[in-house]
Design a protein around this motif. Structure first.
Motif, PDB file in Angstrom:
ATOM      1  N   GLN A   1      37.383  71.078  95.581  1.00 53.06           N
ATOM      2  CA  GLN A   1      38.332  71.974  96.212  1.00 53.06           C
ATOM      3  C   GLN A   1      39.419  71.179  96.906  1.00 53.06           C
ATOM      4  O   GLN A   1      39.191  70.073  97.374  1.00 53.06           O
ATOM      5  N   VAL A   2      40.600  71.742  96.950  1.00 51.78           N
ATOM      6  CA  VAL A   2      41.741  71.122  97.616  1.00 51.78           C
ATOM      7  C   VAL A   2      42.273  72.090  98.668  1.00 51.78           C
ATOM      8  O   VAL A   2      42.366  73.287  98.428  1.00 51.78           O
ATOM      9  N   GLN A   3      42.580  71.542  99.822  1.00 51.93           N
ATOM     10  CA  GLN A   3      43.175  72.349 100.891  1.00 51.93           C
ATOM     11  C   GLN A   3      44.465  71.709 101.356  1.00 51.93           C
ATOM     12  O   GLN A   3      44.588  70.481 101.390  1.00 51.93           O
ATOM     13  N   ALA A  23      48.664  68.297 105.902  1.00 49.89           N
ATOM     14  CA  ALA A  23      47.685  67.381 105.334  1.00 49.89           C
ATOM     15  C   ALA A  23      46.960  68.040 104.173  1.00 49.89           C
ATOM     16  O   ALA A  23      46.473  69.169 104.294  1.00 49.89           O
ATOM     17  N   ALA A  24      46.878  67.318 103.082  1.00 55.18           N
ATOM     18  CA  ALA A  24      46.117  67.766 101.926  1.00 55.18           C
ATOM     19  C   ALA A  24      44.782  67.034 101.910  1.00 55.18           C
ATOM     20  O   ALA A  24      44.717  65.848 102.225  1.00 55.18           O
ATOM     21  N   SER A  25      43.736  67.752 101.567  1.00 60.83           N
ATOM     22  CA  SER A  25      42.409  67.139 101.552  1.00 60.83           C
ATOM     23  C   SER A  25      41.598  67.692 100.387  1.00 60.83           C
ATOM     24  O   SER A  25      41.915  68.742  99.829  1.00 60.83           O
ATOM     25  N   GLY A  26      40.539  66.979 100.054  1.00 60.20           N
ATOM     26  CA  GLY A  26      39.672  67.412  98.969  1.00 60.20           C
ATOM     27  C   GLY A  26      39.656  66.397  97.848  1.00 60.20           C
ATOM     28  O   GLY A  26      39.905  65.213  98.048  1.00 60.20           O
ATOM     29  N   SER A  27      39.371  66.869  96.661  1.00 61.35           N
ATOM     30  CA  SER A  27      39.235  66.001  95.493  1.00 61.35           C
ATOM     31  C   SER A  27      40.611  65.677  94.908  1.00 61.35           C
ATOM     32  O   SER A  27      40.987  66.149  93.841  1.00 61.35           O
ATOM     33  N   ILE A  28      41.331  64.817  95.614  1.00 59.75           N
ATOM     34  CA  ILE A  28      42.710  64.491  95.249  1.00 59.75           C
ATOM     35  C   ILE A  28      42.785  63.124  94.604  1.00 59.75           C
ATOM     36  O   ILE A  28      42.325  62.143  95.179  1.00 59.75           O
ATOM     37  N   VAL A 100      47.318  66.266  91.685  1.00 59.21           N
ATOM     38  CA  VAL A 100      46.453  65.954  90.560  1.00 59.21           C
ATOM     39  C   VAL A 100      45.063  65.726  91.137  1.00 59.21           C
ATOM     40  O   VAL A 100      44.875  64.861  91.999  1.00 59.21           O
ATOM     41  N   LYS A 101      44.106  66.496  90.680  1.00 58.65           N
ATOM     42  CA  LYS A 101      42.751  66.379  91.200  1.00 58.65           C
ATOM     43  C   LYS A 101      42.010  65.232  90.533  1.00 58.65           C
ATOM     44  O   LYS A 101      42.363  64.800  89.421  1.00 58.65           O
ATOM     45  N   VAL A 102      40.989  64.765  91.210  1.00 51.26           N
ATOM     46  CA  VAL A 102      40.126  63.727  90.633  1.00 51.26           C
ATOM     47  C   VAL A 102      39.578  64.238  89.301  1.00 51.26           C
ATOM     48  O   VAL A 102      39.170  65.391  89.191  1.00 51.26           O
ATOM     49  N   TYR A 108      48.769  70.556  89.821  1.00 52.88           N
ATOM     50  CA  TYR A 108      48.817  71.978  90.139  1.00 52.88           C
ATOM     51  C   TYR A 108      49.495  72.154  91.483  1.00 52.88           C
ATOM     52  O   TYR A 108      49.435  71.284  92.349  1.00 52.88           O
ATOM     53  N   ALA A 109      50.116  73.308  91.657  1.00 49.03           N
ATOM     54  CA  ALA A 109      50.813  73.606  92.898  1.00 49.03           C
ATOM     55  C   ALA A 109      49.874  74.206  93.923  1.00 49.03           C
ATOM     56  O   ALA A 109      49.095  75.113  93.607  1.00 49.03           O
ATOM     57  N   TYR A 110      49.951  73.681  95.119  1.00 39.62           N
ATOM     58  CA  TYR A 110      49.164  74.206  96.232  1.00 39.62           C
ATOM     59  C   TYR A 110      50.095  74.531  97.389  1.00 39.62           C
ATOM     60  O   TYR A 110      51.054  73.786  97.658  1.00 39.62           O
ATOM     61  N   TRP A 111      49.773  75.616  98.078  1.00 42.64           N
ATOM     62  CA  TRP A 111      50.547  76.053  99.236  1.00 42.64           C
ATOM     63  C   TRP A 111      49.658  76.071 100.472  1.00 42.64           C
ATOM     64  O   TRP A 111      48.480  76.420 100.399  1.00 42.64           O
TER      65      TRP A 111
END
Length: 121
Positions: A1-3, A23-28, A100-102, A108-111
């Motif tokens: 998950q990405v936040q 801040a972006a976090s997760g499987s980045i 780009v996820k791991v 993908y776009a995240y807001w």
């Protein structure tokens, strides 16, 4: 998950300053473009400032010379330093990131959820 989570909004008087963080976090794996958008009541969401992974920046007309976007790639964080704030800057500010996820190969776009910025006259 990405936040993607913003912080730093608030109420300030005209002429004041605010610094927004996101801040972006997760499987980045990596983050390409990051940007700040804003949406004022009755208006469409607009790009305020953007920055690429290489540090190239672009600004919306009224933000030029007053706002500065920066990022810390090691922290997956983007900042927006806003100075000389005007009542017309009042809006909900949203962070945007192309991630780009791991184990992925496509971004993908995240807001973020948005943070309210209110400038009093």
């Amino acid at each position: 998950q990405v936040q993607v989570v913003e912080s730093g909004g608030g109420l300030v008087q005209a002429g004041g300053s605010l610094r927004l963080s996101c801040a972006a976090s997760g499987s980045i794996f990596s983050i390409n473009f990051m940007g700040w958008y804003r949406e004022a009541p009755g208006k469409q969401r607009e790009l305020v400032a953007g920055i690429t992974s290489g540090g190239s920046t672009n600004y919306e007309g009224s933000a030029k010379g007053r706002f500065t976007i920066s990022r810390d790639n090691a922290k997956n964080t983007v900042y927006l330093q806003m100075t000389s704030l005007k009542p017309e800057d009042t809006a909900v500010y949203y962070c945007y990131a192309e991630i780009v996820k791991v184990s992925g190969s496509v971004s993908y776009a995240y807001w973020g959820q948005g943070t309210q910025v209110t400038i009093s006259s």
